[in-house]
Design a protein around this motif. Structure first.
Motif, PDB file in Angstrom:
ATOM      1  N   GLU A 313      68.524  48.303 -49.647  1.00  0.00           N
ATOM      2  CA  GLU A 313      69.717  48.461 -48.791  1.00  0.00           C
ATOM      3  C   GLU A 313      69.596  47.472 -47.641  1.00  0.00           C
ATOM      4  O   GLU A 313      68.581  47.469 -46.930  1.00  0.00           O
ATOM      5  N   VAL A 314      70.612  46.619 -47.470  1.00  0.00           N
ATOM      6  CA  VAL A 314      70.530  45.597 -46.418  1.00  0.00           C
ATOM      7  C   VAL A 314      71.550  45.887 -45.331  1.00  0.00           C
ATOM      8  O   VAL A 314      72.760  45.836 -45.567  1.00  0.00           O
ATOM      9  N   ASN A 315      71.040  46.221 -44.142  1.00  0.00           N
ATOM     10  CA  ASN A 315      71.913  46.473 -42.973  1.00  0.00           C
ATOM     11  C   ASN A 315      71.548  45.559 -41.808  1.00  0.00           C
ATOM     12  O   ASN A 315      72.205  45.596 -40.773  1.00  0.00           O
ATOM     13  N   SER A 316      70.493  44.763 -42.006  1.00  0.00           N
ATOM     14  CA  SER A 316      70.011  43.932 -40.879  1.00  0.00           C
ATOM     15  C   SER A 316      69.242  42.735 -41.436  1.00  0.00           C
ATOM     16  O   SER A 316      68.906  42.684 -42.639  1.00  0.00           O
ATOM     17  N   ILE A 317      68.942  41.810 -40.539  1.00  0.00           N
ATOM     18  CA  ILE A 317      68.138  40.643 -40.938  1.00  0.00           C
ATOM     19  C   ILE A 317      66.745  41.096 -41.362  1.00  0.00           C
ATOM     20  O   ILE A 317      66.159  40.589 -42.320  1.00  0.00           O
ATOM     21  N   ALA A 318      66.234  42.117 -40.704  1.00  0.00           N
ATOM     22  CA  ALA A 318      64.905  42.649 -41.088  1.00  0.00           C
ATOM     23  C   ALA A 318      64.929  43.124 -42.543  1.00  0.00           C
ATOM     24  O   ALA A 318      63.986  42.907 -43.312  1.00  0.00           O
ATOM     25  N   ASP A 319      66.053  43.722 -42.969  1.00  0.00           N
ATOM     26  CA  ASP A 319      66.159  44.189 -44.361  1.00  0.00           C
ATOM     27  C   ASP A 319      66.206  42.998 -45.330  1.00  0.00           C
ATOM     28  O   ASP A 319      65.694  43.073 -46.439  1.00  0.00           O
ATOM     29  N   MET A 320      66.828  41.904 -44.912  1.00  0.00           N
ATOM     30  CA  MET A 320      66.893  40.711 -45.755  1.00  0.00           C
ATOM     31  C   MET A 320      65.487  40.174 -45.992  1.00  0.00           C
ATOM     32  O   MET A 320      65.082  39.887 -47.126  1.00  0.00           O
ATOM     33  N   THR A 321      64.729  40.107 -44.900  1.00  0.00           N
ATOM     34  CA  THR A 321      63.339  39.632 -44.994  1.00  0.00           C
ATOM     35  C   THR A 321      62.529  40.560 -45.887  1.00  0.00           C
ATOM     36  O   THR A 321      61.764  40.106 -46.759  1.00  0.00           O
ATOM     37  N   LYS A 322      62.757  41.853 -45.730  1.00  0.00           N
ATOM     38  CA  LYS A 322      62.042  42.838 -46.551  1.00  0.00           C
ATOM     39  C   LYS A 322      62.337  42.631 -48.030  1.00  0.00           C
ATOM     40  O   LYS A 322      61.427  42.624 -48.876  1.00  0.00           O
ATOM     41  N   ALA A 323      63.596  42.375 -48.349  1.00  0.00           N
ATOM     42  CA  ALA A 323      63.979  42.167 -49.761  1.00  0.00           C
ATOM     43  C   ALA A 323      63.283  40.937 -50.334  1.00  0.00           C
ATOM     44  O   ALA A 323      62.735  40.958 -51.443  1.00  0.00           O
ATOM     45  N   PHE A 324      63.269  39.848 -49.574  1.00  0.00           N
ATOM     46  CA  PHE A 324      62.631  38.617 -50.068  1.00  0.00           C
ATOM     47  C   PHE A 324      61.121  38.803 -50.192  1.00  0.00           C
ATOM     48  O   PHE A 324      60.501  38.328 -51.153  1.00  0.00           O
ATOM     49  N   GLU A 325      60.520  39.501 -49.237  1.00  0.00           N
ATOM     50  CA  GLU A 325      59.074  39.723 -49.322  1.00  0.00           C
ATOM     51  C   GLU A 325      58.726  40.627 -50.504  1.00  0.00           C
ATOM     52  O   GLU A 325      57.764  40.375 -51.237  1.00  0.00           O
ATOM     53  N   MET A 326      59.545  41.638 -50.742  1.00  0.00           N
ATOM     54  CA  MET A 326      59.304  42.520 -51.906  1.00  0.00           C
ATOM     55  C   MET A 326      59.448  41.731 -53.199  1.00  0.00           C
ATOM     56  O   MET A 326      58.687  41.903 -54.153  1.00  0.00           O
ATOM     57  N   ASP A 327      60.401  40.802 -53.207  1.00  0.00           N
ATOM     58  CA  ASP A 327      60.648  40.014 -54.428  1.00  0.00           C
ATOM     59  C   ASP A 327      59.451  39.131 -54.750  1.00  0.00           C
ATOM     60  O   ASP A 327      59.106  38.926 -55.923  1.00  0.00           O
ATOM     61  N   ILE A 328      58.797  38.624 -53.704  1.00  0.00           N
ATOM     62  CA  ILE A 328      57.614  37.758 -53.926  1.00  0.00           C
ATOM     63  C   ILE A 328      56.520  38.553 -54.626  1.00  0.00           C
ATOM     64  O   ILE A 328      55.847  38.075 -55.531  1.00  0.00           O
ATOM     65  N   ASN A 329      56.383  39.797 -54.240  1.00  0.00           N
ATOM     66  CA  ASN A 329      55.253  40.612 -54.736  1.00  0.00           C
ATOM     67  C   ASN A 329      55.618  41.458 -55.951  1.00  0.00           C
ATOM     68  O   ASN A 329      54.828  42.288 -56.380  1.00  0.00           O
ATOM     69  N   LYS A 330      56.814  41.217 -56.517  1.00  0.00           N
ATOM     70  CA  LYS A 330      57.260  42.082 -57.633  1.00  0.00           C
ATOM     71  C   LYS A 330      56.441  41.779 -58.884  1.00  0.00           C
ATOM     72  O   LYS A 330      55.961  40.661 -59.055  1.00  0.00           O
ATOM     73  N   MET A 331      56.309  42.779 -59.757  1.00  0.00           N
ATOM     74  CA  MET A 331      55.649  42.583 -61.047  1.00  0.00           C
ATOM     75  C   MET A 331      56.617  41.829 -61.962  1.00  0.00           C
ATOM     76  O   MET A 331      56.331  40.815 -62.553  1.00  0.00           O
ATOM     77  N   MET A 332      57.842  42.348 -62.059  1.00  0.00           N
ATOM     78  CA  MET A 332      58.872  41.642 -62.840  1.00  0.00           C
ATOM     79  C   MET A 332      60.247  42.179 -62.449  1.00  0.00           C
ATOM     80  O   MET A 332      60.351  43.104 -61.652  1.00  0.00           O
ATOM     81  N   GLY A 333      61.283  41.568 -62.981  1.00  0.00           N
ATOM     82  CA  GLY A 333      62.631  42.087 -62.744  1.00  0.00           C
ATOM     83  C   GLY A 333      63.338  41.382 -61.612  1.00  0.00           C
ATOM     84  O   GLY A 333      62.771  40.524 -60.934  1.00  0.00           O
ATOM     85  N   LYS A 334      64.606  41.724 -61.468  1.00  0.00           N
ATOM     86  CA  LYS A 334      65.459  41.100 -60.450  1.00  0.00           C
ATOM     87  C   LYS A 334      65.544  42.025 -59.222  1.00  0.00           C
ATOM     88  O   LYS A 334      65.847  43.209 -59.347  1.00  0.00           O
ATOM     89  N   THR A 335      65.327  41.463 -58.063  1.00  0.00           N
ATOM     90  CA  THR A 335      65.462  42.222 -56.805  1.00  0.00           C
ATOM     91  C   THR A 335      66.924  42.165 -56.367  1.00  0.00           C
ATOM     92  O   THR A 335      67.499  41.073 -56.250  1.00  0.00           O
ATOM     93  N   ILE A 336      67.495  43.357 -56.144  1.00  0.00           N
ATOM     94  CA  ILE A 336      68.927  43.439 -55.813  1.00  0.00           C
ATOM     95  C   ILE A 336      69.088  43.865 -54.351  1.00  0.00           C
ATOM     96  O   ILE A 336      68.475  44.851 -53.923  1.00  0.00           O
ATOM     97  N   MET A 337      69.880  43.120 -53.600  1.00  0.00           N
ATOM     98  CA  MET A 337      70.197  43.534 -52.220  1.00  0.00           C
ATOM     99  C   MET A 337      71.549  44.246 -52.238  1.00  0.00           C
ATOM    100  O   MET A 337      72.569  43.659 -52.641  1.00  0.00           O
TER     101      MET A 337
END
Ligand SMILES: NC(=O)C1=CN([C@@H]2O[C@H](COP(=O)(O)OP(=O)(O)OC[C@H]3O[C@@H](n4cnc5c(N)ncnc54)[C@H](OP(=O)(O)O)[C@@H]3O)[C@@H](O)[C@H]2O)C=CC1
Ligand SMILES: O=C(CO)[C@H](O)[C@H](O)COP(=O)(O)O
Ligand SMILES: [Zn+2]
Length: 341
Positions: A313-337
């Motif tokens: 869930e993206v409500n702020s710039i901090a959430d955007m950063t969180k999504a990108f950081e989670m995507d870097i560390n993902k095992m597989m799959g598409k990260t959806i904001m």
């Protein structure tokens, strides 16, 4: 209309900017609702592209995989609330031979001009394709990368000879999975073999005839044609293996993006008379074909839902950063904001 754009200004740093959307223009205003992160976005976010390229591209809003709701269309062609997928390739000319995504004059969102990380996006009306209102939005979010696979498979039809007994896809990640799903539906009589490096990922290719770890390939296994969905530093080994395993006069589709030139065994390319072709991005016709295939084979959306990864869930710039950081560390799959901006 005052609009907010969230631009990457330096690796790992998003900042707010503003622009003005002219409501009297012929453009259609869309509010993004679901955005999906691509490897290409990560190369900018992490600053892994060469410094001169980064300097040229930034500041820039990222994301070129997104859907949204129509907010305003002065002509009334699109109604407020209609769900659309947004096409990132933006041609400025037409050509009878060269497809819009290969014209050097075309612009591409999040690769030289602002992507979809905005409160609202103003697009030319031919940069939108309607989606069924009841579609799973977390899957529809990455329709752009799906259209890339569909585009590549349409080129596969054009460039391959009649013998398609066995086709190999290298890459057990997102692009490989999506390409394999559509290949399976478009060529049900062809034996589809997947080559990857991760047993768990390969196990999700339940519709493929065979899967192999790239270090455990049967000696006698040959393919008539091959599709590379690896990219990066790993692509050299994959392409080498494809050249070794492919039958003479076969075709090799190159889809993976590598920052630096990849050495290729051209001696064997000559000896086997191979055809190598690149496939990048997609155009309006590919998006239309993708939505058509979604409706012709609704079970495809079920397969694609297997690669929906984290939903942030993206409500702020901090959430955007969180999504990108989670995507870097993902095992597989598409990260959806989930874009609540
Ligand atoms: N042409 C186009 O328009 C597009 C190109 N791309 C590009 O395609 C590439 C793949 O994207 P994506 O699927 O999202 O990335 P992923 O990382 O999800 O998939 C790549 C997969 O290839 C696996 N792999 C590594 N080495 C080999 C090998 N030798 N043989 C077979 N598989 C191997 C990786 O395993 P492991 O993780 O274990 O290394 C990984 O699972 C990227 O370069 C991306 O930029 C993406 C979208 C559009
Ligand atoms: O992901 C892609 C399309 O979906 C392309 O690989 C991406 O657009 C390439 O862009 P760049 O040259 O900026 O890396
Ligand atoms: Zn992409």
């Amino acid at each position: 209309m005052l609009n907010t754009v969230y631009r990457l200004v330096a690796p790992r740093r998003f900042e707010v900017a503003f622009n003005d959307i002219d409501l009297n223009s012929d453009k259609v205003v869309v509010r993004p609702t679901h955005l999906s992160i691509c490897h290409a976005d990560q190369r900018y976010y992490q600053g892994t592209r060469p410094a001169d390229v980064m300097a040229k591209k930034l500041p820039m809003a990222l994301i070129h995989e997104a859907i949204g709701d129509v907010v305003y269309d002065a002509t009334g062609e699109f109604k407020p609330g209609e769900l659309v997928v947004m096409i990132p390739n933006t041609p400025v000319e037409k050509d009878d031979v060269i497809a819009e995504n290969y014209l050097r004059s075309s612009k591409f969102r999040a690769s030289g001009f602002d992507g979809f990380m905005q409160d609202n996006v103003a697009l030319d009306r031919d940069r939108l394709v309607r989606l069924p209102q009841d579609i799973d939005r977390t899957v529809a979010a990455f329709t752009e990368i799906v259209s890339v696979s569909v585009h590549a498979l349409r080129r596969f039809e054009r460039f391959t000879h009649a013998r398609k007994n066995v086709v190999g896809i290298w890459g057990d990640g997102n692009l490989g999975y999506i390409t394999a799903v559509f290949f399976h539906y478009m060529h049900p009589d062809t034996k589809l073999v997947i080559f990857g490096t991760n047993e768990d990922k390969l196990s999700s290719f339940t519709f493929a005839d065979e899967t192999h770890l790239v270090w455990e390939i049967p000696e006698d296994l040959k393919v008539d044609h091959a599709i590379e969905c690896v990219g990066g530093d790993a692509s050299q080994k994959a392409i080498d293996q494809m050249i070794d395993i492919i039958q003479p006069e076969g075709t090799i589709a190159l889809l993976g993006v590598s920052e630096y030139a990849v050495p290729i065994n051209t001696r064997m390319v000559l000896e086997k008379g191979l055809h190598l072709y690149g496939s990048s991005r997609s155009g309006r016709a590919d998006f239309e074909k993708t939505v058509e295939l979604y409706q012709e084979y609704p079970e495809i959306l079920g397969y694609l839902s297997n690669i929906v990864g984290a939903q942030v869930e993206v409500n702020s710039i901090a959430d955007m950063t969180k999504a990108f950081e989670m995507d870097i560390n993902k095992m597989m799959g598409k990260t959806i904001m989930i874009w609540n901006k």
